[in-house]
Scaffold this motif. Structure first.
Motif, PDB file in Angstrom:
ATOM      1  N   PHE A 267       0.828  -1.207   0.000  1.00  0.00           N
ATOM      2  CA  PHE A 267       0.000   0.000   0.000  1.00  0.00           C
ATOM      3  C   PHE A 267       0.864   1.260   0.000  1.00  0.00           C
ATOM      4  CE2 PHE A 267      -1.826   3.421   2.582  1.00  0.00           C
ATOM      5  CZ  PHE A 267      -2.863   3.799   1.747  1.00  0.00           C
ATOM      6  N   SER A 268       1.848   1.321   0.882  1.00  0.00           N
ATOM      7  CA  SER A 268       2.691   2.509   1.014  1.00  0.00           C
ATOM      8  C   SER A 268       3.496   2.785  -0.245  1.00  0.00           C
ATOM      9  CB  SER A 268       3.629   2.347   2.215  1.00  0.00           C
ATOM     10  OG  SER A 268       4.491   3.451   2.322  1.00  0.00           O
ATOM     11  N   GLU A 269       4.091   1.736  -0.812  1.00  0.00           N
ATOM     12  CA  GLU A 269       4.858   1.927  -2.048  1.00  0.00           C
ATOM     13  C   GLU A 269       3.955   2.394  -3.182  1.00  0.00           C
ATOM     14  OE1 GLU A 269       8.354   1.459  -2.603  1.00  0.00           O
ATOM     15  OE2 GLU A 269       8.394   1.476  -0.419  1.00  0.00           O
ATOM     16  N   TRP A 270       2.770   1.811  -3.310  1.00  0.00           N
ATOM     17  CA  TRP A 270       1.816   2.234  -4.339  1.00  0.00           C
ATOM     18  C   TRP A 270       1.434   3.700  -4.130  1.00  0.00           C
ATOM     19  CZ3 TRP A 270      -3.272   3.673  -3.133  1.00  0.00           C
ATOM     20  CH2 TRP A 270      -4.067   4.008  -4.246  1.00  0.00           C
ATOM     21  N   LEU A 271       1.068   4.042  -2.895  1.00  0.00           N
ATOM     22  CA  LEU A 271       0.636   5.400  -2.588  1.00  0.00           C
ATOM     23  C   LEU A 271       1.743   6.420  -2.869  1.00  0.00           C
ATOM     24  CD1 LEU A 271      -1.600   7.232  -1.378  1.00  0.00           C
ATOM     25  CD2 LEU A 271      -0.514   6.827   0.847  1.00  0.00           C
ATOM     26  N   ASN A 272       2.955   6.116  -2.416  1.00  0.00           N
ATOM     27  CA  ASN A 272       4.041   7.095  -2.523  1.00  0.00           C
ATOM     28  C   ASN A 272       4.744   7.119  -3.876  1.00  0.00           C
ATOM     29  OD1 ASN A 272       4.223   8.488   0.142  1.00  0.00           O
ATOM     30  ND2 ASN A 272       4.201   6.362   0.807  1.00  0.00           N
ATOM     31  N   VAL A 273       4.719   6.005  -4.600  1.00  0.00           N
ATOM     32  CA  VAL A 273       5.356   5.983  -5.921  1.00  0.00           C
ATOM     33  C   VAL A 273       4.352   6.348  -7.011  1.00  0.00           C
ATOM     34  CG1 VAL A 273       6.487   4.511  -7.644  1.00  0.00           C
ATOM     35  CG2 VAL A 273       7.142   4.338  -5.236  1.00  0.00           C
ATOM     36  N   GLN A 274       3.189   5.743  -7.000  1.00  0.00           N
ATOM     37  CA  GLN A 274       2.215   5.928  -8.078  1.00  0.00           C
ATOM     38  C   GLN A 274       1.321   7.156  -7.894  1.00  0.00           C
ATOM     39  OE1 GLN A 274       2.304   3.890 -10.715  1.00  0.00           O
ATOM     40  NE2 GLN A 274       3.878   2.618  -9.788  1.00  0.00           N
ATOM     41  N   ILE A 275       0.834   7.382  -6.687  1.00  0.00           N
ATOM     42  CA  ILE A 275      -0.165   8.429  -6.457  1.00  0.00           C
ATOM     43  C   ILE A 275       0.489   9.756  -6.053  1.00  0.00           C
ATOM     44  CG2 ILE A 275      -2.231   9.078  -5.131  1.00  0.00           C
ATOM     45  CD1 ILE A 275      -2.576   6.668  -7.106  1.00  0.00           C
ATOM     46  N   ARG A 276       1.189   9.768  -4.937  1.00  0.00           N
ATOM     47  CA  ARG A 276       1.796  11.014  -4.439  1.00  0.00           C
ATOM     48  C   ARG A 276       3.071  11.401  -5.179  1.00  0.00           C
ATOM     49  NH1 ARG A 276       1.483   9.887   2.007  1.00  0.00           N
ATOM     50  NH2 ARG A 276      -0.730  10.312   2.277  1.00  0.00           N
ATOM     51  N   ARG A 277       3.738  10.396  -5.730  1.00  0.00           N
ATOM     52  CA  ARG A 277       5.033  10.594  -6.391  1.00  0.00           C
ATOM     53  C   ARG A 277       6.050  11.223  -5.441  1.00  0.00           C
ATOM     54  NH1 ARG A 277       4.245   8.785 -11.364  1.00  0.00           N
ATOM     55  NH2 ARG A 277       2.250   9.093 -12.370  1.00  0.00           N
ATOM     56  N   SER A 278       5.993  10.764  -4.166  1.00  0.00           N
ATOM     57  CA  SER A 278       6.915  11.239  -3.129  1.00  0.00           C
ATOM     58  C   SER A 278       8.319  10.717  -3.353  1.00  0.00           C
ATOM     59  CB  SER A 278       6.444  10.783  -1.747  1.00  0.00           C
ATOM     60  OG  SER A 278       5.140  11.217  -1.498  1.00  0.00           O
ATOM     61  N   TRP A 279       8.416   9.543  -3.936  1.00  0.00           N
ATOM     62  CA  TRP A 279       9.706   8.977  -4.288  1.00  0.00           C
ATOM     63  C   TRP A 279       9.546   8.119  -5.515  1.00  0.00           C
ATOM     64  CZ3 TRP A 279       7.921   7.110   0.717  1.00  0.00           C
ATOM     65  CH2 TRP A 279       7.438   5.822   0.717  1.00  0.00           C
ATOM     66  N   SER A 280      10.676   7.758  -6.097  1.00  0.00           N
ATOM     67  CA  SER A 280      10.627   6.931  -7.302  1.00  0.00           C
ATOM     68  C   SER A 280      11.813   5.978  -7.304  1.00  0.00           C
ATOM     69  CB  SER A 280      10.617   7.795  -8.566  1.00  0.00           C
ATOM     70  OG  SER A 280      11.759   8.624  -8.603  1.00  0.00           O
ATOM     71  N   TYR A 281      11.656   4.921  -8.071  1.00  0.00           N
ATOM     72  CA  TYR A 281      12.689   3.893  -8.180  1.00  0.00           C
ATOM     73  C   TYR A 281      13.635   4.218  -9.333  1.00  0.00           C
ATOM     74  CZ  TYR A 281       9.108   1.118  -5.688  1.00  0.00           C
ATOM     75  OH  TYR A 281       8.170   0.662  -4.807  1.00  0.00           O
TER      76      TYR A 281
END
Length: 129
Positions: A67-81
């Protein structure tokens, strides 16, 4: 950290903040998943630090991580790989954060459970033949 773009694009201060922030978050997630697992173990009368408690903690940690990775990578774009991060195609979640929550809690609970069982055996005293 090298599997996240911040490692290459961030300032030393941003990297240090992310390291402290994310490590603190991991501690909170671990505490929360272990607390819920311990409460469920007590409620259902599972053996302390047994496989059911460990499985519950791991599943909760993995679910939160997805959930957290989806939220922060896909939705919020707080971080990226970075391109080097292996990603699970069906989830879009990085493999290393997921493995972290599969391996670390399992090892921690195995070690704690082993110590707990040894301590309980030693409190009972020597067994009679």
């Amino acid at each position: 950290m090298p599997l996240y773009t911040l490692w290459r694009t961030g300032t030393p201060r941003e990297i240090a903040f992310a390291l402290i922030h994310c490590s603190g978050g991991d501690v909170l997630i671990t505490t929360g998943t272990f607390a819920v697992s311990a409460a469920l173990a007590r409620h259902f009368r599972w053996p302390p630090f047994g496989w059911r408690m460990a499985f519950t903690a791991i599943i909760l940690g993995v679910a939160y991580t997805i959930f957290s990775e989806w939220l922060n990578v896909q939705i919020r774009r707080s971080w990226s790989y970075t391109a080097a991060m292996p990603v699970l195609p069906s989830l879009g979640t990085g493999l290393t954060p997921l493995l972290q929550w599969l391996i670390v809690p399992g090892l921690a609970l195995a070690i704690i459970g082993n110590r707990y069982r040894r301590a309980r055996r030693s409190m009972r005293g020597p067994t009679s033949p």
